[in-house]
Design an enzyme around this catalytic site. Structure first.
Site, PDB file in Angstrom:
ATOM      1  N   CYS A  71      -2.745  11.757   4.403  1.00  0.00           N
ATOM      2  CA  CYS A  71      -3.086  10.359   2.813  1.00  0.00           C
ATOM      3  C   CYS A  71      -3.331  11.093   1.509  1.00  0.00           C
ATOM      4  O   CYS A  71      -2.232  10.472   0.711  1.00  0.00           O
ATOM      5  CB  CYS A  71      -4.506   9.754   2.951  1.00  0.00           C
ATOM      6  SG  CYS A  71      -4.623   9.454   4.867  1.00  0.00           S
ATOM      7  N   HIS A  91      -4.458   1.435   7.612  1.00  0.00           N
ATOM      8  CA  HIS A  91      -2.551   1.656   7.100  1.00  0.00           C
ATOM      9  C   HIS A  91      -1.892   2.718   8.241  1.00  0.00           C
ATOM     10  O   HIS A  91      -2.690   3.390   9.123  1.00  0.00           O
ATOM     11  CB  HIS A  91      -3.120   2.991   6.105  1.00  0.00           C
ATOM     12  CG  HIS A  91      -3.524   2.839   4.739  1.00  0.00           C
ATOM     13  ND1 HIS A  91      -3.984   3.075   4.182  1.00  0.00           N
ATOM     14  CD2 HIS A  91      -3.367   1.631   4.090  1.00  0.00           C
ATOM     15  CE1 HIS A  91      -4.602   2.732   2.704  1.00  0.00           C
ATOM     16  NE2 HIS A  91      -3.889   1.585   2.947  1.00  0.00           N
ATOM     17  N   GLU A 130       1.017  -0.747   0.403  1.00  0.00           N
ATOM     18  CA  GLU A 130       0.081   0.205  -0.021  1.00  0.00           C
ATOM     19  C   GLU A 130       0.983   0.969   0.326  1.00  0.00           C
ATOM     20  O   GLU A 130       0.298   2.444   0.648  1.00  0.00           O
ATOM     21  CB  GLU A 130      -0.490   0.053   0.836  1.00  0.00           C
ATOM     22  CG  GLU A 130      -1.621  -1.013   1.271  1.00  0.00           C
ATOM     23  CD  GLU A 130      -3.073  -1.235   0.615  1.00  0.00           C
ATOM     24  OE1 GLU A 130      -3.887  -0.004   0.970  1.00  0.00           O
ATOM     25  OE2 GLU A 130      -3.478  -2.205   0.123  1.00  0.00           O
TER      26      GLU A 130
HETATM   27  O1  SUG Z   1      -7.597   2.983   0.673  1.00  0.00           O
HETATM   28  N1  SUG Z   1     -10.635   4.840   0.664  1.00  0.00           N
HETATM   29  C1  SUG Z   1      -9.277   4.796   0.573  1.00  0.00           C
HETATM   30  C2  SUG Z   1      -8.483   5.338   2.112  1.00  0.00           C
HETATM   31  C3  SUG Z   1      -7.011   5.238   1.751  1.00  0.00           C
HETATM   32  C4  SUG Z   1      -5.766   6.432   3.034  1.00  0.00           C
HETATM   33  N2  SUG Z   1      -4.967   6.433   3.113  1.00  0.00           N
HETATM   34  C5  SUG Z   1      -4.314   6.301   4.076  1.00  0.00           C
HETATM   35  N3  SUG Z   1      -4.686   6.159   4.998  1.00  0.00           N
HETATM   36  N4  SUG Z   1      -2.695   6.801   3.631  1.00  0.00           N
HETATM   37  C6  SUG Z   1      -8.229   3.897   1.437  1.00  0.00           C
HETATM   38  O2  SUG Z   1      -9.367   3.083   2.166  1.00  0.00           O
HETATM   39  C7  SUG Z   1     -13.029   4.588   0.261  1.00  0.00           C
HETATM   40  C8  SUG Z   1     -13.655   4.186  -1.259  1.00  0.00           C
HETATM   41  C9  SUG Z   1     -14.781   3.740  -0.742  1.00  0.00           C
HETATM   42  O3  SUG Z   1     -15.478   3.666  -0.388  1.00  0.00           O
HETATM   43  O4  SUG Z   1     -15.785   4.502  -1.633  1.00  0.00           O
HETATM   44  C10 SUG Z   1     -11.507   4.444   0.425  1.00  0.00           C
HETATM   45  O5  SUG Z   1     -11.232   3.858  -0.727  1.00  0.00           O
END
Ligand code: SUG
Length: 420
Positions: free
Chosen positions: A353, A236, A170
């Site tokens: 993020c 994460h 990731e």
């Molecule tokens: O991968 N949310 C992302 C958020 C990523 C956050 N990134 C870090 N922590 N670096 C994920 O879970 C949600 C999309 C939706 O549900 O429509 C989403 O993909």
């Protein structure tokens, strides 16, 4: 001259809430809500402007082409692009949402970056992340890699393709770097999760090891996330810890073996400062709800450090009280700034993020990916003109919306001068 450049994901016109990420509590909670793509992109741009106003270099990455028609064709839908979109949206709303997500906005997941002082060949190594644990994210990496290859085409960089999908990776969201200065070799900390908990562990240890190996990193640590943190919604590591310069700022319950990590850091970098937030001061639930640690910890031109946090951190009493105490103390973190990135937060993405950190000489980066005030003005106008105001679940089957979304991205590419 080498500096840290934050590449924020410009929030795409298809931004919507589809509850696609199991284990991401904010995404689950807001599934089915009406999103505001225009406001989302303007919030993201305002954050970029704010970081620039602190005297730092700011870059951006462009949203990927969504809905991803190639993916929908792979899944058996046929016809013209518009027919593929209409048929998929009608036949399988969840699969269609997978193809339509604007999730590439969270560029902390785009790649892992090992700056040049850390690597055997003295180049800055960048590996696109496969994001293979979540379907909607697993289809990002080919386009992300293509974009990174353009932005970092200079021989000072080595851009690698994503790892095989069996080994979930990731990117920088599970990676921290400690260093005395940008020119000095750093300690790279790769954080992984073990399967077997309530939610999927997204970062596989072998993936982290593979990245460190192919980047030629000598000072690497491999550290397990605590199961408690993953189960509480820390999908994460960057939801419970952040590092910058010689400072690591983490929740007490972030790691399976915090004592072991502290000992390793003390051995490899005696001048490092480990700021641990006790659960008694900020519970894991408050840390995750407020995204205290999903902040940008920045070194300002005067050498002091500042946190750029989401407004939700200011609004969570335990977190606000802790931050007041932190910045009033004698430690390296001297200021806390709060920004509104609520549209992204509601899908589980805070300030950290939304950015990918690259330590490099900005002169070596393709200038089309760097932000200045005039470009920020132009992008703002473009977003106001082209980005949809709102996307509700009912809109997902509206062909006009997707025509507008595709036109919006095309206008952006024309503005920036890129064909992707
Ligand atoms: O991968 N949310 C992302 C958020 C990523 C956050 N990134 C870090 N922590 N670096 C994920 O879970 C949600 C999309 C939706 O549900 O429509 C989403 O993909």
């Amino acid at each position: 001259m080498m500096c840290e450049i934050n590449f924020d994901g410009l929030i795409g016109p298809s931004h919507n809430y589809a509850a696609l990420s199991l284990g991401n509590l904010a995404s689950a909670k807001h599934g089915g809500a009406t999103s505001r793509p225009r406001a989302a992109a303007l919030q993201g741009l305002a954050k970029m402007r704010f970081v620039r106003s602190l005297g730092l270099v700011q870059g951006f990455l462009l949203p990927l082409d969504r809905p991803n028609v190639g993916f929908l064709r792979q899944m058996g839908f046929a016809g013209t692009d518009e027919q593929v979109i209409a048929r998929a949206a009608a036949a399988d709303p969840r699969l269609f949402a997978t193809a339509a997500s604007a999730s590439s906005m969270w560029t902390a997941n785009a790649a892992t970056v090992s700056p040049s002082p850390d690597t055997a060949d003295g180049r800055c190594h960048i590996s696109a992340a496969n994001l293979s644990r979540m379907a909607h994210r697993s289809i990002e990496h080919p386009e992300t890699h293509a974009q990174l290859a353009i932005a970092f085409a200079d021989p000072a960089f080595a851009v690698h393709e994503a790892l095989p999908a069996a080994f979930g990776d990731e990117g920088a969201a599970n990676f921290m770097r400690l260093c005395a200065s940008h020119e000095a070799p750093g300690v790279e900390i790769f954080v992984y999760g073990e399967d077997g908990g309530k939610f999927p562990a997204r970062q596989n240890r072998r993936a982290s090891e593979a990245i460190a190996r192919r980047h030629g990193v000598s000072n690497a640590l491999f550290v397990a996330q605590s199961q408690t943190a993953i189960d509480a919604g820390a999908f994460h590591n960057d939801v419970v810890a952040v590092a910058n310069g010689h400072v690591l700022f983490a929740h007490e319950q972030a790691f399976a073996d915090a004592a072991g990590l502290k000992a390793d850091i003390a051995r490899l970098m005696p001048e490092a400062v480990y700021i641990e937030v006790p659960a008694a001061a900020v519970s894991l639930a408050d840390a995750i709800r407020s995204y205290l640690f999903n902040s940008q910890l920045l070194t300002l031109p005067d050498g002091s450090m500042a946190l750029v946090l989401p407004k939700e951190a200011e609004e969570t009493p335990s977190v606000k009280a802790y931050l007041d105490m932190l910045v009033a103390g004698n430690g390296p973190i001297r200021a806390a700034h709060f920004v509104d990135v609520r549209e992204s937060m509601q899908n589980g993405g805070g300030p950290a993020c939304l950015r990918l950190r690259v330590v490099a000489d900005p002169a070596r980066v393709d200038p089309r990916f760097l932000l200045d005030d005039a470009k920020a003005d132009r992008l703002e106008r473009l977003i106001e003109q082209w980005w949809p105001q709102a996307i509700s679940p009912a809109d997902m089957t509206n062909p006009d919306l997707w025509r507008d979304v595709k036109a919006a991205r095309a206008a952006l590419l024309a503005e920036v001068g890129l064909a992707l």
